[in-house]
Write an enzyme that holds these catalytic residues in place. Structure first.
Site, short mmCIF file in Angstrom:
data_model
loop_
_atom_site.label_atom_id
_atom_site.label_comp_id
_atom_site.label_asym_id
_atom_site.label_seq_id
_atom_site.Cartn_x
_atom_site.Cartn_y
_atom_site.Cartn_z
CB VAL A 164 0.26 4.39 -2.83
CG1 VAL A 164 -0.78 5.48 -2.62
CG2 VAL A 164 -0.37 3.15 -3.46
CG ASP A 165 3.09 6.28 0.89
OD1 ASP A 165 1.89 6.03 0.64
OD2 ASP A 165 3.65 5.91 1.93
CG HIS A 217 -1.72 1.26 1.35
ND1 HIS A 217 -2.62 1.67 0.39
CD2 HIS A 217 -1.72 2.24 2.29
CE1 HIS A 217 -3.16 2.82 0.74
NE2 HIS A 217 -2.63 3.19 1.89
CB CYS A 218 3.65 2.28 2.02
SG CYS A 218 2.62 2.30 3.50
CB ILE A 219 6.98 1.38 -1.62
CG1 ILE A 219 7.51 1.17 -0.20
CG2 ILE A 219 8.12 1.84 -2.52
CD1 ILE A 219 8.58 0.12 -0.09
#
Length: 415
Positions: free
Chosen positions: A255-256, A251-253
């Site tokens: 998307v962020d 979910h993070c790398i």
């Protein structure tokens, strides 16, 4: 009450708080009420103990917000199809809180988002009640730093960054997190805390983009990228080891950095490093498919009709999380080219890609032998890679999972 919310809820309950978990997913609520965990990092016995001691409850009834003093918001922050931030989950959460906001409430946003979200979305919406932030209620941003399946760094021993809308808000949020986290790190504002989280994951995304490009370079140069990285990592200063792979997931790398890039575009600033790394990383699944086609061609086989077994569809090893997994793109592209695609993943029993349902196949000797090509997309720890090499006609290893296994040089091709 997902990968972030449920572990946090259990830790607060363990610290002595009376915790209510809110979720719109009724099945999650029911499982928690029975003390059954659906998150790998939360043992069922830990959750069950908190539920039995009546320290932790779950509900989909948001009217119960009337009874709480501290609200932690841990909702998804995905991207739209056009790669713009999708803040709809946060917007719905703040509306639920606003309708039930009462004096003395501390609202903490933990969902990763672009700098300015807390100040521009949460605070104005909550002040529509007539209450004033820093006087009647408090707001802070404290980004999640959960790394699923990480045995060394759990919730408690990862420092908690906290930025409040006012100095008092920061102080109150730090006091709350001090009961759970070994270290809290106060920063000057919610925007600073939001930027901290984006910097952390943008740093990773850009460096992964670099090693992915180095992998492409090494392929052209006839070098083993894994050997090059391992040797470079022996330098005791000035080098940090990152590894290439079939693409970014989680979910993070993936998307962020796009959240940060989107925000900067609105300020007429081009985030060139982010955009280049995104281009390289997002092209890796297609590169994997091209390599698959080349390997089949060497064996006088076409992709159309080829029997391809993929090992691992989760975005990282030893988890069942498929969010943004590169395997989704790899499977979709291979299927559209006519390949007969199967997968094995001990953590993902079934999935749907492009409207087609796939079920994890048993990793039998027969299944390996019957494949024209076995592709390792996720390096799950407990898979027997020696047996995989012994029984498979050919293996394409995109994760260096077969490192150190000797005697199968002719069968192994690495990224």
């Amino acid at each position: 009450l997902g990968y972030v919310g449920l572990p946090l809820a259990v830790e607060f309950a363990r610290a002595g708080f009376e915790v209510i978990g809110f979720d719109v997913d009724v099945e999650k609520v029911r499982k928690i009420q029975r003390g059954v965990s659906y998150i790998g990092d939360v043992p069922t016995e830990d959750l069950e103990a908190m539920v039995k001691e009546k320290r932790l409850d779950a509900t989909d009834d948001f009217d119960r917000l009337h009874s709480v003093q501290i609200v932690n918001v841990c909702v998804p922050t995905p991207l739209t199809r056009t790669k713009d931030p999708d803040i709809s989950f946060m917007a719905r959460a703040v509306e639920q809180i606003k309708e039930r906001l009462h004096p003395g409430t501390l609202v903490i946003l933990g969902s990763t988002t672009y700098p300015g979200t807390t100040d521009e979305l949460f605070v104005p919406a909550l002040e529509e009640t007539g209450l004033k932030v820093g006087e009647d209620f408090a707001v802070a941003f404290a980004p999640e730093r959960i790394d699923p399946a990480n045995e060394k760094f759990k919730v408690k021993n990862v420092p908690k960054v906290v930025g409040g809308a006012t100095p008092l808000c920061t102080e109150l949020a730090c006091k709350v997190f001090d009961t759970v986290f070994e270290t809290t790190v106060p920063v000057s504002s919610t925007r600073a805390a939001e930027m901290v989280k984006l910097l952390e994951n943008t740093f990773r995304a850009i460096n992964i983009g670099l090693v992915n490009e180095v992998a492409l370079m090494c392929e052209v140069l006839g070098l083993d990228v894994w050997e090059v990285i391992d040797a470079a990592a022996t330098k005791p200063y000035g080098f940090m080891k990152f590894l290439p792979g079939p693409g970014l997931g989680g979910h993070c790398i993936p998307v962020d950095p796009s959240y940060l890039s989107w925000k900067l575009k609105s300020l007429n600033f081009s985030a060139r490093f982010i955009e280049l790394a995104t281009e390289i990383n997002s092209g890796m699944p297609e590169h994997v498919v091209d390599r698959v086609a080349d390997l089949l061609n060497e064996d006088r086989l076409a992709v159309n009709g080829a029997r391809i077994l993929l090992l691992g569809v989760a975005y990282k090893k030893d988890v069942g999380d498929m969010r943004e997994s590169p395997a989704i793109d790899v499977i979709g592209m291979l299927a559209r080219k006519g390949a007969s695609v199967r997968y094995h993943d001990p953590f993902v029993s079934e999935c749907e890609i492009d409207g087609v349902r796939y079920k994890s196949t048993d990793l039998t000797d027969e299944a390996l032998a019957a494949s024209d090509l076995v592709v390792i997309l996720t390096d799950h720890t407990h898979l027997d890679y020696r047996r995989i090499l012994e029984k498979s006609p050919r293996v394409f290893d995109t994760r260096n999972a077969t490192k150190g296994i000797r005697g199968f040089g002719e069968k192994i091709t690495k990224l």
